[in-house]
Write a protein that holds these residues in place. Structure first.
Motif, mmCIF file in Angstrom:
data_model
loop_
_atom_site.group_PDB
_atom_site.id
_atom_site.type_symbol
_atom_site.label_atom_id
_atom_site.label_comp_id
_atom_site.label_asym_id
_atom_site.label_seq_id
_atom_site.Cartn_x
_atom_site.Cartn_y
_atom_site.Cartn_z
ATOM 1 N N SER A 1 -2.940 -1.741 -1.930
ATOM 2 C CA SER A 1 -2.494 -0.693 -2.838
ATOM 3 C C SER A 1 -2.803 0.664 -2.222
ATOM 4 O O SER A 1 -3.632 0.761 -1.305
ATOM 5 C CB SER A 1 -3.209 -0.803 -4.192
ATOM 6 N N ASP B 1 -6.444 1.347 -2.270
ATOM 7 C CA ASP B 1 -7.208 0.716 -1.192
ATOM 8 C C ASP B 1 -7.232 1.603 0.050
ATOM 9 O O ASP B 1 -8.250 1.690 0.750
ATOM 10 C CB ASP B 1 -6.591 -0.642 -0.832
ATOM 11 N N PHE C 1 0.819 -1.213 0.000
ATOM 12 C CA PHE C 1 0.000 0.000 0.000
ATOM 13 C C PHE C 1 0.855 1.268 0.000
ATOM 14 O O PHE C 1 0.326 2.380 0.086
ATOM 15 C CB PHE C 1 -0.940 0.018 1.209
ATOM 16 N N ALA D 1 -5.485 -3.700 3.013
ATOM 17 C CA ALA D 1 -5.119 -2.858 1.865
ATOM 18 C C ALA D 1 -3.945 -3.456 1.111
ATOM 19 O O ALA D 1 -2.957 -3.880 1.715
ATOM 20 C CB ALA D 1 -4.773 -1.445 2.344
#
Length: 382
Positions: A271, A274, A5, A269
């Motif tokens: 990314s 996200d 992320f 998450a």
């Protein structure tokens, strides 16, 4: 290895004005460097937090504060495996839009600008880095990446009702103001809180606005003094105080790291997108520490910001900002040449008011005081 992320400079959404990539620096590194070399960043040296700039060399300015925020932010970003360069860029830029005299100046300018859409320092920071810095041949502003601009605009959370200046820019370069910012920008925001709490303690003690005996009654702080006294009995008072307060600082950082790591893991998450899609912040204090910090902040408010010396300073600062705004709006001929031309070109109403606001917001404490004295004191040469 970066977290999934973490913001990837290679996947940046780019800049409003396309540029060739650098052979030696990532896009976020270039953003950080442009911020450091900007005129607005240099002016932070003479803009203050709570105390007027001339009151003492040891008190924090916006520049020293921004450097401290960046240091904390890099540490947290590295530990959480985020992009340090983006985090540092947002941290260094987060106060660029502040007026002279800290929040007092902002409140005064917001009051004067109320008929023309108000004033907000985050929106002003975006305006500075996208328009008011005028040094490059091909564009106004610093032409920062989308990710850095997003972080400056909404590091404190989604902006549901953007101020006029921010809405105006967002219309041509959508920063997705209704969502949370990247994890890196959230780190910059929490680092700002940590640095604020730390230097309010140090500066308030140094200024004599409260006593060590008083803050020892507060949560977290008293425990840190007890640890120092147990380990180094009879320590020199100055060293003792520093040792205790640096432990308070450490408690806040460790808490954010522990709590944020757990939240990020639970979020699932994978990314940066996200992170933006979540309806909550992923970088924050734990609930117990947050409750302790509310008690500490209330103590600061009652004993520091309401102290009679600070109230007098704030009163004088407010008068300076309001006087300058009123005078320059009524008579643009008193503005320096380039600002007078801009104000006259903008015409009556909101355009002219915003030029005057931009001019005053860019002033340092020292320059605002000098301008006010030159205009208001007949014995001063203008």
């Amino acid at each position: 290895m970066p977290a999934p992320f973490a913001s990837d400079p290679a996947a940046s959404r780019g800049r409003l004005h396309a540029e060739d990539p650098s052979a030696h620096r990532s896009p976020f590194q270039r953003d950080r460097d442009r911020i450091i070399h900007s005129s607005a960043f240099r002016r932070l040296k003479h803009k203050t937090q709570v105390f007027v700039e001339h009151e003492g060399d040891y008190f924090r300015t916006r520049l020293t504060h921004s450097i401290e925020v960046a240091q904390v932010a890099r540490t947290i970003a590295r530990t959480l495996r985020l992009n340090e360069d983006l985090t540092e860029a947002v941290a260094l830029a987060h106060d660029l839009g502040h007026t002279p005299f800290g929040h007092t100046g902002e409140d005064a300018l917001a009051e004067m600008m109320a008929p023309w859409g108000g004033f907000d320092h985050n929106a002003q920071a975006v305006k500075i880095v996208t328009a008011l810095e005028q040094h490059y041949a091909e564009h106004d502003g610093l032409n920062l990446t989308w990710e850095t601009l997003e972080g400056i605009a909404k590091h404190n959370g989604p902006v549901k009702r953007p101020p006029f200046a921010l809405a105006e820019y967002n219309a041509i370069h959508d920063l997705e103001l209704s969502t949370h910012a990247s994890a890196e920008a959230q780190v910059a925001a929490l680092s700002d809180d940590i640095a604020y709490n730390n230097h309010d303690l140090m500066d308030g003690l140094r200024a004599g606005l409260f006593l060590e005996e008083e803050i020892r009654e507060l949560p977290v702080i008293g425990r840190c003094f007890d640890i120092v006294d147990s380990r180094w009995p009879g320590l020199d008072p100055t060293r003792r105080q520093h040792e205790a307060l640096r432990r308070v600082f450490g408690v806040m950082v460790e808490d954010v790291l522990r709590e944020s790591a757990q939240i990020l893991e639970r979020s699932g998450a994978r990314s940066p997108e996200d992170i933006r899609a979540l309806d909550y912040q992923v970088v924050r204090f734990s609930r117990p520490l947050w409750e302790d910090l509310k008690i500490i902040r209330k103590f600061f408010f009652d004993n520091m910001y309401r102290h009679w010396q600070v109230r007098r300073m704030r009163r004088k600062a407010s008068i300076v900002v309001k006087d300058l705004f009123t005078i320059f709006l009524e008579d643009t001929g008193m503005l320096p040449d380039e600002w007078r031309r801009a104000a006259n070109f903008a015409g009556e109403g909101v355009g002219r008011a915003r030029v005057v606001s931009d001019y005053i917001a860019g002033m340092t404490d020292r320059f605002a005081l000098q301008e006010h004295r030159k205009i208001m004191d007949p014995s001063e040469r203008g």
